[in-house]
Each structure stands twice: as structure tokens, then as C-alpha cells.
Design a protein around this motif. Structure first.
Motif, mmCIF file in Angstrom:
data_model
loop_
_atom_site.group_PDB
_atom_site.id
_atom_site.type_symbol
_atom_site.label_atom_id
_atom_site.label_comp_id
_atom_site.label_asym_id
_atom_site.label_seq_id
_atom_site.Cartn_x
_atom_site.Cartn_y
_atom_site.Cartn_z
ATOM 1 N N GLU A 267 0.818 -1.208 0.000
ATOM 2 C CA GLU A 267 0.000 0.000 0.000
ATOM 3 C C GLU A 267 0.858 1.267 0.000
ATOM 4 N N SER A 268 1.872 1.311 0.834
ATOM 5 C CA SER A 268 2.711 2.510 0.883
ATOM 6 C C SER A 268 3.581 2.622 -0.360
ATOM 7 N N THR A 269 3.949 1.495 -0.956
ATOM 8 C CA THR A 269 4.740 1.515 -2.186
ATOM 9 C C THR A 269 3.954 2.149 -3.320
ATOM 10 N N LEU A 270 2.696 1.784 -3.436
ATOM 11 C CA LEU A 270 1.888 2.220 -4.570
ATOM 12 C C LEU A 270 1.081 3.486 -4.295
ATOM 13 N N ARG A 271 0.793 3.766 -3.018
ATOM 14 C CA ARG A 271 -0.047 4.928 -2.703
ATOM 15 C C ARG A 271 0.570 5.827 -1.637
#
Length: 445
Positions: A267-271
């Protein structure tokens, strides 16, 4: 290409004639503070339902012009009302937006009122002349839809040559100096082709790639083979995380759509660039606005027309519809008590609130329980379980319609369980035999 077969024979028309707009819908007597707190920062506007493709996964069953589309004067007045309500960006869509004769006049008015204007297109007829007209009208960026490699894309889009036309459109945009991006649907037919599709798009010079799942709406509801299974979100998220590294090297932004993801390890990688650093709950009627070509107003452009139209611009002002319409208020009022099934007791229930309302309503007949969730798939995997979807009733064959599916919970097959566990642990691999990833393209610098 996955075996999706030919378009099934059906008594439903490929491009049905839309019904006239629903008119004179009720509005609340009072405006609450919460209704004035939210603004439609981003609007997606279907300016015509006419289309030059016949996509098998089209949620709106586009093809024919609506019988009562707004006039030019009505469109220009609507632009003014959007600006007054605080809209910052308007994306023109169809059908196919450029098939409406006054599309550049509408775009120019959007820009003249201080809002950004963008466009999403299938690209079949985006000629150099149309691109030049778009640039002169002030359209800032154009997103071209590419849903697989050539054979798959053409089969899905219903027109041979549509894949080559899409890349010709990207070339026309680039040569004219118009920013270009791409959008892709991840369905069962195209999932394993997406790494190679991404390489083609990088070579075409895109600045962003929006990705989303194929959803059981419109024509896609007629063909269950087109829909990804909920457990395949394990592959989708891992693949996007792998491609993110290559995207960063090429200065391409991967933009996961609102129906992909939810609180897994990527989640943090993509958003991570979002205000909260992760996905939040559905923004329909809070930060987004959907407009149909006949003046129907929804909180999100993808939501079913019959259940979520809050009013018509011919009957009430946009502000009154935005602030006083119950169908546009539904996410402002949603609480955990509105959730059901797995989502009701999820750790993230109050933050996520079942994610994308569009995805769940058209699948199950109501929002509040979303099987297309990475966190959910991972939690079920720990129990040796997974979810599939199965159609139980067909769609009636109207624009923005849906059937009803049910969720099937089952044990992971023994021969796939080890792959799924390895994928969850390392982020590498596929649940079945996928393609060999292509060699990276040279860095564009």
C-alpha cells in the motif's frame, strides 16, 4: 491470450438505446454542514454515449447517442456551475468524447473557467487533426485505453486494429506536444500480459499508467470469464509492486484505481504519495462527481445510473443536487454499521468502509462487502481459503446495468497453495504459468 472465446450470442443488443434521463428527483429540504464541507474537486463527464468501439467489458454499453443529451448551451452552463462549486479538474469521456461535435468548445470553456481539462479515450479516431484541436482547446493530458497485447486488446475492444490505433493515438499526442498517459483494465484475459503491455506503454512515452480491475457491470457482467477472481488480487498487487520499480526508473507514475488494493504490504509503495499514505474509503459524492450526457448527476461516473442518480441539471442547480441529494450523500453518511460480510469485522473497517462502492454494488447488489481486497485475500490465505465469484442472475442489458453475483469461499487447491504462499511471502511469481518478463527498456532519462 487467455481463452475467453468469441463474444457470446445473446438477445441483448451490443449497443442498446439508453432510456431517457430520470427527471424531477426529490431533494432534501435542508442542507447540512457536512454537505457543504465536501467539494467535487474532480469531475468525470460523459459528454456523449456515442462510441466507435464495441468493448466487451464496457460498463456503460456505449455505442449509441443518448436520446436527450445536453445541448452546447446547457453544457457551457454546467461548466460554469462546476467552477462555482469548486471543481478543479474535469475529465471528458464517452462513449468517445471526440465524437461529439462541440467537444473542443466544451474543453475550452473548462479551461476558461480555471479548471484543468483532461480526456480519456479508446483512441481509434484520435487523428493528428483531432489532437491539434485538443491542444488548442487547452486539454492538458489525454489517457488512452490499452487493455492487453494486440490480440487480446482487439478481442476485448471488439474492433480489429484498435490496439494499433491506440498506439498511433499515443504517437500523435506525443508528436503534438500533448501529455499522454494510459489506462488499463486488469481482467482474466489480460492479467499475465500486463508486464509486457507496460513496456510498450513506456516506449510510447506515457507519463502515468492508471490500472483498475474489470468490474461486473454492463457488458462485462454478461461474460464472467472476463472478470478476475478475488484471489487474483494477490497477483495484481505483487505485479504492480514489481513494476513500480521499473516505472520509477522511467519516470512513469503507476496510479492504482480505487478498486485495486486495500491495506496489503504494497500500500505505501503504490499509494505513499496520497495524503494519508494509503487508500481511504470511497470518495463518491465527497471529492468526485459523475455526469452523464443527459445531465444526470452521480457521485461517481461509474456507479449504476438507476440506483445512484441524484438529480438532473435540467431540473435543479448542480449545487442543490450536490448538497441535497440522498444518492450523492451516501458516503458522507456511511458508517461501519453499513458494512456486512467479511468487511463488517475487518481491522480496517472504519478507515476503508469496504472500498469501492461501484465494484461491490454491481457485483452483489449493494455496497459494503468487497472481496477484491488484498488484505482480505492474504488473511484468507493464512487459513488456506480463497474467494471466487459466481453469477446467479444476468444483467438486463441496459447502460450502466448489472446482474448479481455471489461469493464462493473454498479451499485453495493443493497445487496452487504453495505458489500462493510463496507469492505472498516474496512478491515474486504468479499463481499459474505466466509470461517471462521482457527485458527492461533503456531509461528515458
Amino acid at each position: 491470450m487467455a481463452d475467453i472465446g468469441p463474444r457470446p450470442r445473446t438477445s441483448l443488443p451490443i449497443a442498446p438505446k439508453a432510456a431517457p434521463a430520470r427527471r424531477f428527483l426529490p431533494l432534501a429540504d435542508a442542507v447540512r454542514p457536512i454537505d457543504q464541507r465536501w467539494q467535487p474537486i474532480y469531475a468525470v463527464w460523459e459528454i456523449t454515449l456515442r462510441c466507435d468501439l464495441a468493448c466487451r467489458h464496457c460498463g456503460s454499453r456505449a455505442g449509441k447517442t443518448r436520446p436527450d443529451e445536453l445541448s452546447t448551451a446547457e453544457c457551457l452552463d454546467l461548466v460554469k456551475q462546476m467552477a462555482e462549486l469548486g471543481t478543479r479538474e474535469v475529465t471528458l469521456i464517452g462513449g468517445e468524447a471526440y465524437l461529439r461535435e462541440d467537444w473542443t468548445e466544451i474543453a475550452r470553456s473548462v479551461r476558461d473557467h480555471g479548471m484543468e481539462c483532461t480526456m480519456t479515450t479508446g483512441g481509434r479516431g484520435l487523428t493528428p487533426e483531432r489532437v491539434k484541436a485538443a491542444k488548442e482547446a487547452g486539454i492538458r493530458s489525454v489517457s488512452v485505453s490499452v487493455d492487453g497485447l494486440e490480440e487480446t486488446h482487439d478481442a476485448l475492444r471488439g474492433v480489429n486494429g484498435s490496439w494499433r490505433a491506440a498506439f498511433e493515438a499515443l504517437r500523435n499526442l506525443r508528436e503534438a506536444g500533448v501529455h499522454c498517459s494510459a489506462n488499463s483494465q486488469f481482467g482474466r484475459a489480460s492479467l499475465y500480459e500486463m508486464p509486457e503491455v507496460f513496456e510498450h506503454l513506456v516506449a510510447a512515452g506515457i507519463h502515468s499508467w492508471q490500472t483498475q480491475l474489470t468490474v461486473a457491470m454492463g457488458r462485462a457482467a454478461d461474460e464472467p470469464k472476463l472478470l478476475p477472481e478475488p484471489f487474483q488480487i494477490l497477483e495484481v498487487m505483487a505485479m504492480l509492486a514489481r513494476l513500480k520499480k521499473r516505472a520509477d526508473a522511467h519516470r512513469v507514475r503507476i496510479w492504482p484505481g480505487n478498486n485495486i488494493g486495500y491495506f496489503g504490504p504494497y500500500e505505501s509503495t503504490l499509494r505513499g504519495t496520497l495524503p494519508r499514505g494509503h487508500m481511504a474509503s470511497c470518495g463518491a459524492g465527497r471529492s468526485t462527481l459523475g455526469i452523464e450526457a443527459d445531465g444526470s448527476i452521480k457521485g461517481c461516473p461509474s456507479l449504476p445510473t438507476s440506483e445512484y442518480t441524484g438529480g438532473n441539471i435540467r431540473d435543479n442547480s448542480l449545487r442543490d443536487i450536490w448538497e441535497r441529494s440522498k444518492p450523492l450523500r451516501f458516503t458522507r453518511d456511511r458508517t461501519v454499521e453499513d458494512l456486512w460480510g467479511y468487511c463488517r469485522d475487518c481491522y480496517y473497517n472504519d478507515t476503508c468502509r469496504a472500498g469501492c462502492s461501484w465494484t461491490t454494488h454491481v457485483l452483489l447488489g449493494k455496497p459494503g462487502n468487497n472481496p477484491y481486497c488484498h488484505h482480505r485475500a492474504l488473511e484468507l490465505l493464512r487459513e488456506g481459503k480463497r474467494e471466487r465469484v459466481r453469477r446467479v442472475s444476468p444483467a438486463p442489458g441496459e447502460p450502466f446495468d448489472h446482474g448479481i453475483y455471489e461469493i464462493v469461499v473454498e479451499d485453495w487447491p493443493a497445487d496452487e497453495l504453495a505458489r500462493a504462499e510463496a507469492l505472498a511471502r516474496t512478491g515474486e511469481g504468479w499463481l499459474s504459468d505466466g509470461p517471462t518478463p521482457p527485458e527492461p527498456l533503456p531509461n528515458r532519462g
